[in-house]
Scaffold this active site. Structure first.
Site, PDB file in Angstrom:
ATOM      1  N   GLU A   1      -0.614  -7.443  -7.028  1.00 30.16           N
ATOM      2  CA  GLU A   1      -1.826  -7.635  -6.424  1.00 30.16           C
ATOM      3  C   GLU A   1      -2.929  -7.182  -7.021  1.00 30.16           C
ATOM      4  O   GLU A   1      -2.933  -5.929  -7.160  1.00 30.16           O
ATOM      5  CB  GLU A   1      -1.586  -7.341  -4.916  1.00 30.16           C
ATOM      6  CG  GLU A   1      -2.838  -8.151  -3.985  1.00 30.16           C
ATOM      7  CD  GLU A   1      -2.560  -7.561  -2.347  1.00 30.16           C
ATOM      8  OE1 GLU A   1      -3.351  -8.333  -1.531  1.00 30.16           O
ATOM      9  OE2 GLU A   1      -1.913  -6.772  -2.255  1.00 30.16           O
TER      10      GLU A   1
ATOM     11  N   GLY B   1      -0.015   4.407  -0.453  1.00 33.54           N
ATOM     12  CA  GLY B   1       0.453   3.515   0.577  1.00 33.54           C
ATOM     13  C   GLY B   1       1.700   2.613   0.232  1.00 33.54           C
ATOM     14  O   GLY B   1       2.585   3.018  -0.023  1.00 33.54           O
TER      15      GLY B   1
ATOM     16  N   MET C   1       3.185  -1.914  -0.845  1.00 33.13           N
ATOM     17  CA  MET C   1       2.829  -3.318  -1.405  1.00 33.13           C
ATOM     18  C   MET C   1       4.045  -4.054  -0.804  1.00 33.13           C
ATOM     19  O   MET C   1       5.087  -3.844  -0.763  1.00 33.13           O
ATOM     20  CB  MET C   1       2.773  -3.446  -2.626  1.00 33.13           C
ATOM     21  CG  MET C   1       2.573  -4.653  -3.455  1.00 33.13           C
ATOM     22  SD  MET C   1       0.862  -5.498  -2.896  1.00 33.13           S
ATOM     23  CE  MET C   1       1.318  -7.252  -2.960  1.00 33.13           C
TER      24      MET C   1
ATOM     25  N   ASN D   1       5.622  -7.132  -1.146  1.00 30.93           N
ATOM     26  CA  ASN D   1       6.517  -7.976  -2.044  1.00 30.93           C
ATOM     27  C   ASN D   1       7.311  -8.727  -1.083  1.00 30.93           C
ATOM     28  O   ASN D   1       8.159  -7.853  -0.462  1.00 30.93           O
ATOM     29  CB  ASN D   1       6.946  -7.292  -3.328  1.00 30.93           C
ATOM     30  CG  ASN D   1       6.070  -6.292  -3.951  1.00 30.93           C
ATOM     31  OD1 ASN D   1       5.080  -6.778  -4.659  1.00 30.93           O
ATOM     32  ND2 ASN D   1       6.309  -5.167  -4.025  1.00 30.93           N
TER      33      ASN D   1
ATOM     34  N   HIS E   1       3.091  -2.713   9.189  1.00 32.12           N
ATOM     35  CA  HIS E   1       2.029  -3.276   8.507  1.00 32.12           C
ATOM     36  C   HIS E   1       2.594  -4.068   7.337  1.00 32.12           C
ATOM     37  O   HIS E   1       2.513  -5.236   7.340  1.00 32.12           O
ATOM     38  CB  HIS E   1       0.946  -2.267   7.955  1.00 32.12           C
ATOM     39  CG  HIS E   1      -0.156  -2.910   7.015  1.00 32.12           C
ATOM     40  ND1 HIS E   1      -1.404  -3.017   7.758  1.00 32.12           N
ATOM     41  CD2 HIS E   1      -0.068  -3.326   5.795  1.00 32.12           C
ATOM     42  CE1 HIS E   1      -2.219  -3.731   6.780  1.00 32.12           C
ATOM     43  NE2 HIS E   1      -1.340  -3.845   5.843  1.00 32.12           N
ATOM     44  N   GLU E   2       3.695  -3.504   6.612  1.00 28.89           N
ATOM     45  CA  GLU E   2       4.037  -4.294   5.546  1.00 28.89           C
ATOM     46  C   GLU E   2       4.757  -5.424   6.031  1.00 28.89           C
ATOM     47  O   GLU E   2       4.959  -6.370   5.435  1.00 28.89           O
ATOM     48  CB  GLU E   2       4.606  -3.139   4.416  1.00 28.89           C
ATOM     49  CG  GLU E   2       3.864  -2.124   3.849  1.00 28.89           C
ATOM     50  CD  GLU E   2       2.543  -2.655   3.154  1.00 28.89           C
ATOM     51  OE1 GLU E   2       2.527  -3.856   2.459  1.00 28.89           O
ATOM     52  OE2 GLU E   2       1.499  -2.043   3.285  1.00 28.89           O
TER      53      GLU E   2
ATOM     54  N   GLU F   1      -4.592  -9.009   5.492  1.00 27.49           N
ATOM     55  CA  GLU F   1      -4.479  -7.576   5.648  1.00 27.49           C
ATOM     56  C   GLU F   1      -5.257  -7.339   7.180  1.00 27.49           C
ATOM     57  O   GLU F   1      -4.406  -6.494   7.651  1.00 27.49           O
ATOM     58  CB  GLU F   1      -5.595  -7.063   4.767  1.00 27.49           C
ATOM     59  CG  GLU F   1      -5.272  -7.041   3.286  1.00 27.49           C
ATOM     60  CD  GLU F   1      -4.185  -6.359   3.099  1.00 27.49           C
ATOM     61  OE1 GLU F   1      -3.191  -5.510   3.790  1.00 27.49           O
ATOM     62  OE2 GLU F   1      -3.266  -6.600   1.933  1.00 27.49           O
TER      63      GLU F   1
END
Length: 883
Positions: free
Chosen positions: A164, A296, A298, A300, A331-332, A354
């Protein structure tokens, strides 16, 4: 993607967005629902990828990559031209339907490859084949190599990906724009001793000598930036939730540290399956702990990558570590729906990913861990966003992206993540949680395996609620800033109160030249009653507001993204009754009054009166807010004749609260109350309370003799007090503790403490340690935070260390360098050197595209210098009067 704050500055994930709309603009024409043909982008849409088959053979030693690719394409019209994205690649054997193409041209600046055919190909399905060479990156973009140090001290390396926003094109040629969803099948040849992980389960694995070739199952239709590959000496633990296999992967020997994250993921997935109304569609979900790489995580699809410190927990982890692991996982995993199942049509709608992931994570964390009081903790993130949004040059949540390849000019994560999250919470409170969920479910079902714009979401919420959500939401999402609601009370002869309301844009400095206006969903509470929804649409609107002797909140439970300026009569009642207000209302009142003081619209006395009235309650967010304000004043007072008197006043305010709470936790005490006790003690220690300093030294001596003498949760606060008051011998003891860290969790806990020393010679030694080989390679990103942390006690030393070593300090994450220079440096060093010198140094080192960001950052830095002078004058007067 979730990023972690470092040294009080948010070092945002590098998504490379350039925001082009003018600051202060009112909402423009309504955005249309998603249409593939109308979606923004730079690639033509007459040739569309349907199905990729990508095979890679990385050479880790040489940091090179050999790849082959076959892509099924749909030609929507006859054409002799194919265009796609790539970075730094060399091509050979390019063929369409088995026939060699006429030419291949590479525009490296635009990152676009143009393939010319010998003749026009007819409309319909075709196959493009090619081979290519590419580069393995040294930082977290594209396919990158991550060196790390194992617990036994030996070194190793693994491969992982970070795509990203526009870095999939570094690993394989692709249509690297979010609207071009396609299916992907990845094959990777890596050392046979390695595990290989991607979005989908393994289809087959063939071992030949020292190498193994792993082919993964074909994915559903998805955006290229969500493709993932990780290879290395890793192992997993697993469980199952519904129809989904869930695994946590880590460097072999550390996988058991993922037990808590695994259990979290199982529960979160089950909850999200229910809430979104569309079960997670992939057969497995992997959580991959990468030792270093990025801050943090990501999202995917089916293969979320995490910095291992945000996924793994050790026996020395704290409750803060535990809460971080849960919230980032939530969150992810919310992204698996918001972002992956439904992807924004273009980067201007990144907030759909987000903001919703942040909102969903807070909702899930509060559901499963109510004692953490997440809704109150959210206020700190909202306030950070409001501080950014209170600048005249702030940008809206939804803002036109003209060129996704340029540096991240004005793409502030506090707006994209935190403001968007807060606006969603405000809308949910207004619509009601049941109707809001009904709209979210409709949106997911309608847009699954496709893309969306903000309008698609508003339409779904509007249909569910029966209200014009689009008109309401556009005020908050498509224009910058937020309002301050002015409340003026009138009382009749019987004591009944009516409040007249008006609004204007709230700015810390500057003026609103655009005449901004919002439709504001107020939550009005009088006395101890339940909040009532009131929609403020025009100035002069009058609202019945209980009796004149009752406290009043126009932002009950701090659900709204606006400020309130109460007139003198209302503020006097609220101050007098402050201790009896619900916690959320007290938080909102403190936030607003402090912001009005900072902007110069209210005197400091008005805020300190509220702070003094809070002394009989032990709410973590209330006191964190007060301590943050006192910290601002105390830093402003440093080096002035009034510093000692102000610190004495601060100790007198805080010590009775700490004394009443006691030295040891009570039975059944929440983590928040325990954290508050530590925070109060830490501040008293920083302010020189001799009882606290002596106790910290006693506890540290016991800790040096026996590491089990101090609980992990207490170590940072106790050792920080000791560091602030350390002599050379004590500093060496602290340094020895850091060097003996048993894992990276302890490395990240103990090394920042060394930066808190107040002795100048010891601080210079700490700066050298921050740059030394003691820091393991996977923690290279920590070095920048260590140097920035020096600025708290030694601003000139921090500046010199930063400028002398800036290339080294930004090498761990090169994509973030533009933001570190143009945003973080002014935020940290505004008080280190003259503003003109600071701006000149940065300007020489940034790309032209970051000039506006730097200008905005320096305007804020100059405001802070002015604020410092105002606060010192007022604080000195108040303390002198009270003395």
């Amino acid at each position: 993607m979730r990023s972690i704050p470092t040294a009080r500055a948010v070092l945002c994930a590098s998504i490379g967005l350039a925001f082009g709309a003018a600051a202060g603009a009112a909402p423009g024409p309504a955005q249309a629902p998603f249409s593939f043909d109308a979606a923004p982008g730079h690639l033509p849409k007459n040739v569309v990828p349907l199905d990729y088959r990508v095979a890679i053979v990385p050479d880790v030693e040489k940091r090179t990559l050999r790849g082959t690719e076959s892509v099924d394409l749909m030609f929507k019209e006859a054409t002799d031209t194919i265009q796609f994205n790539a970075i730094g690649m060399r091509f050979e054997g390019v063929k369409l339907d088995g026939k060699a193409v006429k030419s291949v041209a590479f525009d490296e600046k635009r990152e676009i490859v143009t393939v010319k055919l010998a003749a026009k190909a007819r409309p319909g399905r075709h196959v493009l084949n090619l081979a290519y060479d590419a580069k393995i990156e040294s930082g977290p973009r594209g396919l990158f190599a991550q060196p790390f140090q194992k617990p036994d001290g030996s070194r190793d390396v693994l491969l992982s990906t970070q795509f990203e926003a526009t870095d999939a094109r570094r690993m394989f040629p692709c249509w690297d724009e979010p609207a071009f969803r396609a299916r992907f099948q990845l094959t990777a040849t890596v050392p046979a001793k390695w595990a290989a992980i991607s979005n989908m389960p393994v289809e087959k694995r063939v071992v030949k000598g020292d190498l193994a070739t792993t082919t993964f199952q074909r994915s559903p239709s998805m955006a290229s930036y969500l493709v993932e590959f990780t290879g290395g000496n890793m192992a997993k633990i697993g469980t199952r939730a519904g129809n989904t296999d869930i695994n946590v992967w880590a460097v072999r020997g550390q996988e058991q540290n993922g037990k808590q994250a695994l259990e979290d993921a199982r529960q979160i997935l089950l909850d999200y399956n229910d809430y979104f109304g569309v079960p997670f569609p992939l057969p497995k979900l992997d959580a991959i702990a990468v030792p270093g790489g990025f801050q943090g995580a990501m999202e995917n699809w089916g293969a979320i990558t995490y910095n291992d410190q945000t996924l793994l927990l050790t026996p020395t982890s704290t409750i803060d570590n535990r809460q971080l692991v849960f919230s980032i996982s939530a969150h992810e995993m919310a992204h698996q729906w918001f972002g992956d199942l439904v992807t924004m049509g273009w980067w201007e709608d990144i907030w759909l990913n987000e903001s919703f992931a942040s909102w969903g994570a807070a909702k899930e964390t509060d559901k499963r861990n109510p004692s953490w009081r997440v809704r109150e903790a959210e206020d700190a993130g909202k306030e950070a966003a409001m501080r950014v949004d209170a600048r005249s040059a702030s940008r809206p949540v939804h803002n036109a992206v003209e060129n996704e390849l340029e540096p991240q000019n004005n793409a502030d994560p506090l707006i994209i993540y935190n403001k968007g999250q807060a606006v969603l919470r405000m809308l949910e409170a207004y619509v009601g949680p049941d109707k809001f969920r009904e709209g979210i479910r409709a949106y997911m079902k309608a847009r699954q395996y496709s893309n969306a714009t903000s309008t698609d979401l508003w339409n779904a919420l509007g249909a569910a609620s029966g209200q014009d959500i689009a008109a309401l939401a556009r005020d908050w999402i498509e224009q910058p800033g937020f309002p301050v609601v002015a409340a003026k009370a009138e009382c009749d002869a019987a004591g009944a109160r009516t409040v007249t309301l008006s609004q204007s844009r709230f700015l810390l400095y500057g003026e609103d030249k655009a005449g901004s206006h919002w439709t504001i969903p107020l939550r009005v509470r009088t006395g101890d009653g339940a909040p009532q929804s009131v929609l403020l649409t025009k100035d002069g609107q009058r609202v019945a507001a209980g009796r004149c002797d009752q406290p009043l909140s126009l932002n009950a439970d701090t659900d709204g993204f606006f400020r309130v300026a109460y007139d003198d009569a209302l503020l006097a009642v609220n101050t007098r009754r402050f201790g009896a207000l619900p916690d959320g209302d007290r938080i909102a009142l403190l936030d607003d009054q402090w912001a009005l003081v900072e902007s110069g619209k209210q005197p400091l006395d008005s805020y300190l009166a509220l702070a003094s009235a809070a002394a009989d309650r032990s709410n973590e967010r209330v006191w964190n807010q007060i301590l943050g304000a006192i910290d601002t004043i105390e830093r402003a007072e440093r080096g002035t004749p009034g510093h000692d008197a102000f610190v004495a006043w601060a100790r007198a305010l805080v010590k009775p609260v700490a004394t009443r709470m006691g030295a040891a936790p009570a039975a059944g005490e929440t983590a928040g109350v325990q954290r508050l006790r530590r925070n109060l003690i830490a501040h008293l220690g920083a302010w020189g309370d001799q009882d606290v300093v002596a106790d910290a030294r006693r506890r540290f001596a016991a800790f040096v003799a026996d590491r089990s003498a101090l609980a992990p949760d207490d170590q940072a606060s106790v050792l920080t007090i000791v560091a602030q008051n350390a002599d050379a011998a004590t500093f060496e003891q602290l340094h020895a503790v850091a060097k003996s860290a048993k894992n990276e969790t302890e490395v990240r806990r103990f090394y920042p403490i060394l930066m808190r020393v107040r002795d100048p010679q010891l601080a210079a030694q700490a700066a050298r340690i921050a740059l030394s080989p003691e820091i393991p390679p996977q923690a290279d990103v920590l070095r920048l935070g260590l140097v920035l942390a020096l600025s708290g006690e030694h601003p000139q030393l921090a500046w010199t260390t930063f400028t002398t070593n800036v290339d080294r300090l930004t090498a761990a994450n090169p994509g973030n360098r533009p933001n570190i220079l143009a945003k973080t440096a002014p935020d940290v060093f505004w008080n280190s050197i003259p503003p003109e010198t600071l701006q000149s140094w940065i300007k020489e080192r940034i790309e032209p595209g970051m000039a506006d960001t730097l200008s905005d950052s320096m305007q804020t830095a100059r405001f802070r210098l002015d604020e410092k002078n105002r606060l010192v004058q007022q604080a000195d007067r108040i303390v002198k009067t009270k003395s």
